[in-house]
Scaffold this motif. Structure first.
Motif, PDB file in Angstrom:
ATOM      1  N   ASP A  46      23.481  49.685  25.997  1.00  0.00           N
ATOM      2  CA  ASP A  46      24.891  49.960  25.713  1.00  0.00           C
ATOM      3  C   ASP A  46      25.530  48.830  24.917  1.00  0.00           C
ATOM      4  OD1 ASP A  46      24.698  52.318  27.140  1.00  0.00           O
ATOM      5  OD2 ASP A  46      25.323  51.385  29.014  1.00  0.00           O
ATOM      6  N   LEU A  47      24.840  47.696  24.807  1.00  0.00           N
ATOM      7  CA  LEU A  47      25.420  46.529  24.157  1.00  0.00           C
ATOM      8  C   LEU A  47      24.686  46.211  22.863  1.00  0.00           C
ATOM      9  CD1 LEU A  47      25.912  44.229  27.281  1.00  0.00           C
ATOM     10  CD2 LEU A  47      27.498  45.898  26.311  1.00  0.00           C
ATOM     11  N   TYR A  48      25.373  45.491  22.006  1.00  0.00           N
ATOM     12  CA  TYR A  48      24.816  45.078  20.722  1.00  0.00           C
ATOM     13  C   TYR A  48      25.144  43.608  20.520  1.00  0.00           C
ATOM     14  CZ  TYR A  48      24.039  44.918  15.645  1.00  0.00           C
ATOM     15  OH  TYR A  48      23.607  44.597  14.399  1.00  0.00           O
ATOM     16  N   ILE A  49      24.142  42.809  20.165  1.00  0.00           N
ATOM     17  CA  ILE A  49      24.334  41.387  19.922  1.00  0.00           C
ATOM     18  C   ILE A  49      24.558  41.172  18.429  1.00  0.00           C
ATOM     19  CG2 ILE A  49      23.309  39.097  20.070  1.00  0.00           C
ATOM     20  CD1 ILE A  49      21.768  39.987  22.480  1.00  0.00           C
ATOM     21  N   VAL A  50      25.680  40.601  18.093  1.00  0.00           N
ATOM     22  CA  VAL A  50      26.048  40.372  16.704  1.00  0.00           C
ATOM     23  C   VAL A  50      25.233  39.202  16.164  1.00  0.00           C
ATOM     24  CG1 VAL A  50      27.907  39.807  15.105  1.00  0.00           C
ATOM     25  CG2 VAL A  50      28.351  41.262  17.095  1.00  0.00           C
ATOM     26  N   GLU A  51      24.502  39.444  15.100  1.00  0.00           N
ATOM     27  CA  GLU A  51      23.701  38.399  14.453  1.00  0.00           C
ATOM     28  C   GLU A  51      23.753  38.586  12.945  1.00  0.00           C
ATOM     29  OE1 GLU A  51      20.303  37.603  17.898  1.00  0.00           O
ATOM     30  OE2 GLU A  51      19.744  38.366  15.924  1.00  0.00           O
ATOM     31  N   PRO A  52      23.639  37.505  12.169  1.00  0.00           N
ATOM     32  CA  PRO A  52      23.639  37.639  10.702  1.00  0.00           C
ATOM     33  C   PRO A  52      22.340  38.269  10.218  1.00  0.00           C
ATOM     34  CG  PRO A  52      23.271  35.356  11.336  1.00  0.00           C
ATOM     35  CD  PRO A  52      23.594  36.096  12.597  1.00  0.00           C
ATOM     36  N   VAL A 339      31.256  43.001   9.367  1.00  0.00           N
ATOM     37  CA  VAL A 339      32.367  42.407  10.103  1.00  0.00           C
ATOM     38  C   VAL A 339      32.824  41.180   9.333  1.00  0.00           C
ATOM     39  CG1 VAL A 339      33.125  41.379  12.259  1.00  0.00           C
ATOM     40  CG2 VAL A 339      31.489  43.272  12.282  1.00  0.00           C
ATOM     41  N   LEU A 340      34.044  41.227   8.824  1.00  0.00           N
ATOM     42  CA  LEU A 340      34.574  40.123   8.037  1.00  0.00           C
ATOM     43  C   LEU A 340      35.283  39.096   8.904  1.00  0.00           C
ATOM     44  CD1 LEU A 340      36.019  42.224   5.072  1.00  0.00           C
ATOM     45  CD2 LEU A 340      33.792  41.108   5.221  1.00  0.00           C
ATOM     46  N   GLU A 341      35.977  39.534   9.935  1.00  0.00           N
ATOM     47  CA  GLU A 341      36.718  38.635  10.825  1.00  0.00           C
ATOM     48  C   GLU A 341      36.701  39.194  12.241  1.00  0.00           C
ATOM     49  OE1 GLU A 341      40.696  38.040   9.511  1.00  0.00           O
ATOM     50  OE2 GLU A 341      40.146  37.180   7.559  1.00  0.00           O
ATOM     51  N   GLY A 342      36.806  38.279  13.220  1.00  0.00           N
ATOM     52  CA  GLY A 342      36.982  38.688  14.600  1.00  0.00           C
ATOM     53  C   GLY A 342      35.782  38.501  15.499  1.00  0.00           C
ATOM     54  N   LEU A 343      34.594  38.375  14.943  1.00  0.00           N
ATOM     55  CA  LEU A 343      33.388  38.214  15.746  1.00  0.00           C
ATOM     56  C   LEU A 343      32.571  37.056  15.214  1.00  0.00           C
ATOM     57  CD1 LEU A 343      32.186  41.930  16.237  1.00  0.00           C
ATOM     58  CD2 LEU A 343      33.405  40.490  17.885  1.00  0.00           C
ATOM     59  N   ALA A 344      31.736  36.502  16.090  1.00  0.00           N
ATOM     60  CA  ALA A 344      30.836  35.415  15.721  1.00  0.00           C
ATOM     61  C   ALA A 344      29.429  35.790  16.130  1.00  0.00           C
ATOM     62  CB  ALA A 344      31.267  34.108  16.389  1.00  0.00           C
ATOM     63  N   ALA A 345      28.462  35.113  15.542  1.00  0.00           N
ATOM     64  CA  ALA A 345      27.066  35.369  15.881  1.00  0.00           C
ATOM     65  C   ALA A 345      26.841  35.122  17.362  1.00  0.00           C
ATOM     66  CB  ALA A 345      26.149  34.484  15.053  1.00  0.00           C
ATOM     67  N   GLY A 346      26.135  36.032  18.012  1.00  0.00           N
ATOM     68  CA  GLY A 346      25.856  35.915  19.433  1.00  0.00           C
ATOM     69  C   GLY A 346      26.792  36.703  20.319  1.00  0.00           C
ATOM     70  N   ASP A 347      27.903  37.198  19.799  1.00  0.00           N
ATOM     71  CA  ASP A 347      28.822  38.001  20.603  1.00  0.00           C
ATOM     72  C   ASP A 347      28.132  39.284  21.033  1.00  0.00           C
ATOM     73  OD1 ASP A 347      30.754  36.128  20.346  1.00  0.00           O
ATOM     74  OD2 ASP A 347      31.958  37.223  18.863  1.00  0.00           O
ATOM     75  N   ARG A 348      28.432  39.676  22.297  1.00  0.00           N
ATOM     76  CA  ARG A 348      27.909  40.943  22.817  1.00  0.00           C
ATOM     77  C   ARG A 348      29.051  41.945  22.844  1.00  0.00           C
ATOM     78  NH1 ARG A 348      24.740  40.469  28.318  1.00  0.00           N
ATOM     79  NH2 ARG A 348      26.666  39.428  28.937  1.00  0.00           N
ATOM     80  N   ILE A 349      28.860  43.048  22.168  1.00  0.00           N
ATOM     81  CA  ILE A 349      29.894  44.067  22.111  1.00  0.00           C
ATOM     82  C   ILE A 349      29.331  45.391  22.616  1.00  0.00           C
ATOM     83  CG2 ILE A 349      31.016  42.942  20.152  1.00  0.00           C
ATOM     84  CD1 ILE A 349      29.777  45.049  18.329  1.00  0.00           C
TER      85      ILE A 349
END
Length: 376
Positions: A46-52, A339-349
């Protein structure tokens, strides 16, 4: 006196009973559990880890494959088809004989043209001799100039007839070579139109050949997207019957005019098919790579929500659900957005819309830790 003492003792007993009951209520109240706090439970999927990573923009394309080079070999002379040496599916080399037409009629025409040439030569010889004689008479003034001009004209007509006869003989002799049909290029026989023994007319279809070493995919692009299509762009596609295997091609041509009615514009991608796996007429589904952004933060489009003009996602931070406003860019080809603004690498959404979520609610994640292969 005794009655007063009894009343005092009775009052003390009542007070002791009341005090004991109050103490029991307090004790029970202390032992009663506190009201349960809501907890949102998520699975790792259900989650996604934000990474470049790289983010590509694609344009879906569909169409049928067709040979880039194909030809139908036709009869260059009329006559009976004596032999057809190939069948459908056979490979042929450039210059290989495919069929042969009976040479009887061709040979007869050649003989007739040779006779015409011989007759024209004989006529020219006679008219030339007559012209020489009349010229000598003219020089001695035995005949008039008009009479000699008639003789000269007959000579020139005879010379022209000879040239015409010789030209017809060249064509007739060429027909002897045209009676043998050969492959214009190396390829595979796709269709045999005529059978031995049939009489074929001039320009009748005999054999069709296709070259499968290079195929062409014609696809329609809407006018709104044609400005992003360029010659040389690469595309990947899949073909029915080959499962998940992907093939590659590149845009080689763009039609300068839109198709009447649909207003779409045709683009042509060429595919290298040296292995010969693909065939003409197969249906292909693919995507044209329009652009590529490296080291871009991205999120699934399904995770991004919009409410009252605000674009946001739900993230899990410190075991609590947090609402984060984000600014997103162009959508990618695989269901992600930049994602241009609001999140950083490693955030779980939260990957998808799981219903109504509230900020500040405790979150619990169960299941194995996500891996890179779990992300889509």
């Amino acid at each position: 006196m005794k009655r007063a003492i009894r009343y005092a003792l009775l009052g003390a007993v009542i007070l002791a009973a009341v005090g004991g009951f109050a103490a029991v209520r307090v004790k029970r109240a202390e032992q009663k559990p506190a009201a349960a706090q809501p907890v949102a439970e998520f699975l790792q999927n259900d989650l996604y880890i934000v990474e470049p990573g790289s983010l590509e923009q694609w344009l879906p394309l569909t169409g049928s494959l067709a040979p880039l080079n194909e030809a139908t070999v036709k009869a260059k002379v009329a006559g009976e088809l004596v032999e057809v040496t190939v069948r459908e599916g056979e490979s042929v080399r450039q210059g290989q004989m495919l069929a042969r037409i009976d040479l009887t009629e061709v040979a007869a025409r050649v003989a007739a043209r040779e006779a015409d040439v011989a007759a024209a030569k004989a006529l020219l010889v006679w008219t030339e001799k007559n012209r020489n004689q009349q010229k000598a008479l003219l020089e001695k003034s035995f005949i008039s100039q008009n009479a000699f001009d008639n003789v000269q004209s007959n000579y020139e007509v005879a010379a022209a007839k000879l040239r015409a006869a010789e030209a017809e003989l060249v064509v007739a002799r060429k027909s002897q070579g045209d009676a043998v049909l050969v492959a214009p290029f190396s390829g595979i026989v796709s269709l045999r139109h005529a059978q031995p023994g049939e009489r074929v007319a001039l320009d009748a279809k005999v054999v069709s050949i296709v070259d499968l070493s290079r195929l062409q995919l014609e696809a329609s692009v809407p006018p709104a997207a044609i400005g992003q299509v360029r010659v040389g762009q690469t595309m990947n596609f899949r073909v029915e019957g080959f499962g998940e295997r992907e093939f590659a091609g590149r845009i080689e041509r763009i039609n300068p005019a839109a198709t009447a009615g649909s207003r779409s514009i045709s683009v042509y991608a060429v595919i290298d098919n040296r292995e010969g796996l693909l065939r003409g007429g197969m249906f292909a589904q693919g995507a044209l790579t329009l652009s590529r952004i490296d080291n871009a933060l991205s999120a699934p489009a399904s995770a991004v929500r919009e409410e009252t003009g605000q674009t946001f996602v739900y993230a899990i931070e410190g075991g609590v659900i947090r609402r984060k406003n984000v600014m997103v860019g162009a959508p990618g080809a695989d269901g992600r957005v930049q994602v241009l603004e609001g999140l950083a690498a490693g955030d779980r959404i939260v990957r998808v819309n799981l219903g109504s979520l509230r900020e500040g609610v405790a979150a619990r994640v169960s299941g194995p830790s996500p891996t890179e292969t779990a992300k889509q």
